[in-house]
Design an enzyme around this catalytic site. Structure first.
Site, PDB file in Angstrom:
ATOM      1  N   SER A 147      -9.686   1.862   2.758  1.00  0.00           N
ATOM      2  CA  SER A 147      -8.731   2.608   1.966  1.00  0.00           C
ATOM      3  C   SER A 147      -7.690   1.744   1.247  1.00  0.00           C
ATOM      4  O   SER A 147      -7.066   2.206   0.299  1.00  0.00           O
ATOM      5  CB  SER A 147      -8.000   3.594   2.868  1.00  0.00           C
TER       6      SER A 147
ATOM      7  N   LYS B  47       0.867  -1.175   0.000  1.00  0.00           N
ATOM      8  CA  LYS B  47       0.000   0.000   0.000  1.00  0.00           C
ATOM      9  C   LYS B  47       0.905   1.227   0.000  1.00  0.00           C
ATOM     10  O   LYS B  47       2.024   1.176   0.516  1.00  0.00           O
ATOM     11  CB  LYS B  47      -0.891  -0.036   1.247  1.00  0.00           C
TER      12      LYS B  47
ATOM     13  N   SER C  16     -10.101  -0.671   6.890  1.00  0.00           N
ATOM     14  CA  SER C  16      -9.461  -0.412   5.594  1.00  0.00           C
ATOM     15  C   SER C  16      -8.764  -1.605   4.949  1.00  0.00           C
ATOM     16  O   SER C  16      -8.374  -1.531   3.792  1.00  0.00           O
ATOM     17  CB  SER C  16      -8.463   0.741   5.723  1.00  0.00           C
TER      18      SER C  16
END
Ligand SMILES: [Mg+2]
Ligand SMILES: [Zn+2]
Lengths: 488, 96, 479
Positions: free
Chosen positions: A156, A81, A180
């Site tokens: 996210s 990420k 997330s």
């Protein structure tokens, strides 16, 4: 050939690397080809380090030839990420603020993955500063859900979930502050594990809300998640909130089934606002567990109704402070020719942050400001105590809790972007877990009639990721929805 | 609970070092008001006897030995700086 | 009302840098004077993703200080974030302690010329220092150096128990001595490792209501403490006398102009939004840690001063000079144990020893001369081998070369002539050569004794034992 290779799970690939029937270079090149084929549509990757990845793959292959593989992740392509710092690489948290920021050091998770031989292929998209539930607040465009690219992959950690679901990569790191990791996993038919708070070091992970953030893996199978957790877990001197607890073998009990276990069914999580198809899938999963020999127990978490407000007050308060460092002085976006110091601050920050980040900074600043601190922040911390208490009570009766990960399947891109409250509701079932610091996992739980993935969330006792993974693996064996790949 | 005024929005924006246009101020006021209204639910929860939780599960704290570790060189420290001079980060002149 | 009718009320907040090797939350060194931004790392630069990791030594030092000052040391204290934007504050917040500091209460008793003052302490907490900005760079810029950012500080917050600038200075000196004795601070005001902010207010004498207090910053010498506080007292009295009101503000001491002025950067009302630091668990102090620190507490300056006075019969001022440096006391006591006259040792320590250290730029620690050697030097004075003046020269040489006093005395022929026969011969010779003066002396001109004494000493090249010369001369003139 390439499609077949990328269809393997992380551990399937790992086995072939051990056998010598596949090389890490093959796998890495296959991922790069797959990304070349589908990422124009999925838009998961922000930056790819093909050269570095191939060099690391060759090194892994050399180790494999000598029979000296470092472990299951050696030679396996993985993605990060965009909030995991990797020295010498741009890491931006998908924000304009850090568009050109070159990380001066490695996150502990990155060090551990590289130390285990993993081939880090690049950084994937996310909501800017991990604030969002759809990956749409990224400054670099939204990511598509591989099962329907006009829909969100969740967020996210949407880029991580989409890349794994699209078979572009074998596993990816995500972070989970209010859901997330788990929510995007649910929306993309992948496995997403949020470990117990303190299990994995946060050092080098760009903070959103310090007391809630926790890194974890997104993979296609439960066993893959266990293998990644094994490498990244454990105390870190650089993170004072990381736990000195012994790290158990997370894969040891994956095959033990659920016979004799007590599973708490959270009825509140099937109430209003839950999509009927999601509800049906969850009821079917509950029946499956009973059929496998578990005892289902109805459990109440009365204070979880307050979790959304509690979460947003605490998370935004911490975020307003965590994001104060982005001031245009030492790194990051700086406004052109500011007339004075305050203009430098205000303009750099206003230009570098997107609307959602600004909204949360303002809300958090408000919650901490004089006159409101007790009514909002302190109150939220007290309610947090009550929410924790709910879980403590529940875990006296059951071994694990189950419910839907997300109340609805993937929604259309743009559909909720203008309505923050509707977006915040996406995390309503995942965030109590963060408030209480508990481990949680989302596993594939079937599809809607329209072919959209549904996720089953399981929540475990503190530090009992092994038990949680065991229960997740049992369902995965019973209902291997993860095998249904998207058509891209 | 309190309903937001534009003055409060401006004060909070100033504390946050965020520049809002007039239109943004009003939009922010409305948005924050709606969000805060949703947050009002927790005001009703009785918490007289409840201790606040700042860390959900904390065990012992880790302490570090007082031993020097290698840091960054001056060049590395300034590598991401938008403006640097004489080995330092440069900002518009500050008046004390 | 004249200024004498106002009662100043002063409270001091001291920021003392803890003598650790590394910063509070990272492994960067804390030494002073390095080139800008060369003692930094991602943590103290406030890079994205960094987290604080607590320096155990800083905690021990805080506990030690709290115990020495009679504070309650909290079993569990908390870290807070103090949020504000400033270029020398990399994270946009300072990690400090707010609601639950590590130490509470306690007091410091100070022996001031005006008498004994007891200054109560509100609390002591640990926090990180900020960096440093240089504002006078060309091109209208300020340049930020973060070498200091993250250096561990102890903030010692005193109650407003001081009533004059002199008391304030005495308190500061006493506090500084205590911290240096504890080994937690180097007491260096110029380098900023011991800094002070003062809260000053005035009220009519006899009033029970405190006046509005003003915070003074940037006071970095004992002299400035007195000047700044005196200036501020006079300013506040002026404002009140001319019908104005004192504003709650932070004022900066301008050393060049010798005045205080309101700080521009503190103009907007601050809202620091303190909240518990989520990156650090609460700070737990074990009973074992407290006991181990308590067991190691040294004798503190005031107690030591009192002991020197009672044990060795030293005068208060001599004891005061000795205790201003703990190492000097050790030196004194080691020497005194080897010689019969402790007061002579004390006088030499506070006088000649300090003089020669200063002149040669050496420290006690670097001294080649040992207390035993020093004791043997003083023994030579005691037994009359060396005069006071000759002994000073020998001391200089000992410090420079590290050699024994006896060796230097012999080599340079500095020993006194104590041989009665030899001295008598010289006396007779001088008296023979100055028959006229002898006659006048005997005729009543007593002051010629000094002249004759001088002639004898001259003939002995200054090495004659003065008492011996005196006796023999007097015997012959009067006999
Ligand atoms: Mg302070
Ligand atoms: Zn550092």
């Amino acid at each position: 050939m390439s499609t077949e290779l990328t269809d393997l799970s992380l551990l399937e690939l790992s086995n072939r690397l051990s056998e010598g029937t596949v090389t890490s270079r093959d796998a890495t090149e296959a991922c790069l080809r797959r990304i070349g084929e589908v990422d124009g549509t999925v838009r998961a990757f922000l930056r790819i380090d093909a050269e570095g990845a191939l060099a690391r793959a060759d090194a892994a292959d050399a180790r494999a030839r000598e029979g000296a593989r470092l472990g299951p992740l050696d030679g396996v392509p993985l993605a990060l990420k965009d909030n995991f710092l990797q020295e010498g690489r741009i890491v931006s948290a998908a924000s304009k603020m850090l568009e050109h920021f070159v990380a001066p050091y490695d996150a502990t998770v990155v060090q551990r993955l590289e130390g285990a031989g993993a081939v880090l292929l690049g950084h994937v998209n996310q909501d800017a500063f991990a604030m969002g539930s759809s990956t749409e607040t990224s400054a670099f465009g939204c990511t598509g859900n591989p099962y329907d690219v006009t829909r969100t992959p969740g967020g996210s950690s949407g880029g991580s979930a989409a890349a794994v679901a699209a078979r572009e990569i074998y596993g990816a790191m995500g972070t989970d502050t209010g859901g997330s990791i788990r929510q995007p996993a649910a929306l993309t038919n992948t496995v997403g594990l949020k470990p117990t708070y303190g299990r994995v070091s946060r050092y080098g992970v760009i903070s959103y809300a310090s007391s809630l953030d926790q890194p974890g893996p997104l993979t296609r199978t439960v066993a893959d998640a266990a293998a990644m957790l094994q490498v990244i877990a454990g105390v870190d001197e650089k993170d004072a909130t990381s736990a000195p607890h012994a790290v158990p073998d997370f894969s040891a009990h994956l095959d033990r089934g659920v016979e004799g276990l007590r599973i708490g069914f959270v009825r509140e999580h099937l109430g209003d606002g839950v999509d009927p198809e999601v509800r049906d899938a969850l009821l079917a999963a509950a029946e499956a567990y009973e059929a496998m020999g578990a005892t289902l127990v109805d459990v109440e978490l009365p204070y979880s109704r307050q979790a959304l407000a509690t979460y947003y007050l605490i998370a935004t308060a911490e975020a307003s402070s965590n994001l104060a460092r982005y001031d245009g002085v030492r790194y990051g976006h700086r406004a052109a020719s500011p007339e004075d110091l305050n203009a430098l601050y205000a303009r750099s920050r206003s230009e570098g942050f997107g609307p959602e980040v600004k909204r949360r900074i303002l809300l958090g600043t408000y919650a901490l400001s004089a006159g409101f601190y007790d009514a909002y922040y302190v109150k939220a911390q007290k309610v947090r105590t009550l929410i924790r208490g709910d879980f403590d009570q529940a875990f006296q009766k059951v071994d694990v809790l189950m419910g839907p990960t997300s109340p609805v399947p993937a929604f259309k891109l743009g559909e909720k972007l203008e309505d923050p409250l509707a977006m915040y509701l996406m995390d309503v079932f995942t965030l109590p877990c963060n408030l209480a610091g508990l481990p949680g996992i989302s596993v594939p739980c079937g599809f809607t009639g329209g072919g959209l993935p549904i996720g089953l969330q399981l929540i475990g006792r503190p530090w009992d990721e092994a038990g949680l993974l065991r229960v997740a693996a049992a369902y995965e064996r019973h209902a291997p929805h993860h095998r249904r790949a998207p058509t891209l | 609970m309190s309903r937001l005024t534009l003055d409060t929005v401006r004060h909070v924006a100033r504390l946050s070092r965020l520049a809002l246009t007039e239109a943004e101020e009003e939009a922010t006021r409305k948005e924050l008001e709606a969000v805060l209204a949703a947050m009002d639910a927790i005001a009703q929860v009785p918490t007289e006897q409840v201790e606040p939780t700042s860390h959900a599960l904390l065990i012992g704290a880790l302490w570090r030995a007082d031993t020097v570790r290698p840091g960054l060189t001056n060049e590395e420290a300034l590598a991401n700086a938008p403006q640097a001079r004489d080995g330092s980060f440069a900002v518009p002149r500050v008046i004390e | 009302m004249p200024i004498a009718d106002f009662q100043p009320v002063i409270g001091l907040e001291v920021h003392a840098q803890l003598l650790t090797d590394t910063k509070l939350f990272c492994g960067c060194p804390t030494s002073f004077g390095a080139a800008p931004n060369t003692q930094v790392c991602p943590v103290c630069l406030g890079m994205p993703g960094v987290l604080p990791s607590l320096n155990a030594q800083a905690v021990r030092f805080a506990v030690r200080t709290g115990l020495a000052l009679g504070c309650r040391v909290r079993e569990q204290s908390a870290w807070s974030r103090k949020n504000y934007f400033y270029p020398d504050l990399p994270k946009g917040y300072q990690i400090t302690q707010f609601e639950r500091p590590i130490c509470e209460g306690g007091a410091l008793v100070v022996d001031a010329p005006s008498g004994e003052i007891r200054v109560r302490l509100h609390h002591i907490h640990i926090e990180e220092d900020a960096g440093k900005s240089v504002h006078d760079a060309e091109g209208g810029a300020s340049l930020v150096d973060l070498n200091r950012a993250g250096v561990p500080l102890l903030e010692i917050v005193g109650e407003p128990d001081l009533r004059s600038s002199e008391e304030a200075a005495e308190y500061l000196k006493a506090l500084r001595d205590v911290l240096m004795y504890l080994g937690v601070n180097d007491g260096n005001l110029e380098e900023g490792s011991f800094r002070c902010d003062a809260n000053v207010s005035v009220m009519p004498k006899g009033s029970k209501t405190l006046g509005q207090r003003v915070e003074l910053k940037n006071i970095n010498s004992f002299r400035f403490v007195r000047q700044a506080i005196d200036y501020e007292i006079a300013r506040q009295v002026d404002v009140i006398e001319s019908g104005g009101t004192i504003l709650q503000e932070t004022r900066l001491w301008d050393t060049v102009r010798g005045e205080t002025r309101a700080m521009r950067s503190k103009e907007d009302a601050h809202d620091y939004r303190y909240f518990p630091e989520p990156d650090l668990p609460p700070l737990r102090i074990s009973p074992e840690l407290i006991e181990s620190e308590r067991a190691q507490l040294p004798e503190l300056p005031r107690a030591l001063r009192q002991r020197l006075m009672s044990q060795y019969g030293l005068a208060a001022d001599v004891a005061g000079v000795l205790t201003s440096d703990r190492a000097l006391v050790t030196w004194f006591e080691e020497t005194a144990a080897l010689t019969p006259d402790a007061r002579r040792v004390a006088n030499w320590c506070q006088g000649e020893l300090l003089r020669v250290l200063k002149e040669t730029g050496t420290s006690l620690q670097a001294l080649k001369m040992t207390p035993a050697m020093f004791a043997r030097l003083l023994q030579l004075v005691e037994n009359g081998t060396l005069s006071q003046n000759a002994a000073k020269d020998v001391l200089d040489e000992m410090v420079r070369s590290g050699r024994e006093a006896q060796v230097i005395v012999e080599e340079k022929g500095l020993g006194q002539i104590n041989d009665e026969g030899a001295v008598a011969a010289v006396v007779d010779e001088v008296l023979g050569a100055h028959a006229a003066e002898v006659e006048k002396y005997r005729g009543g001109q007593q002051k010629l004794f000094g002249f004759l004494m001088g002639q004898v000493m001259k003939a002995l090249r200054g090495k004659g034992n003065p008492q011996l010369v005196n006796r023999l001369l007097r015997d012959r003139l009067e006999g």
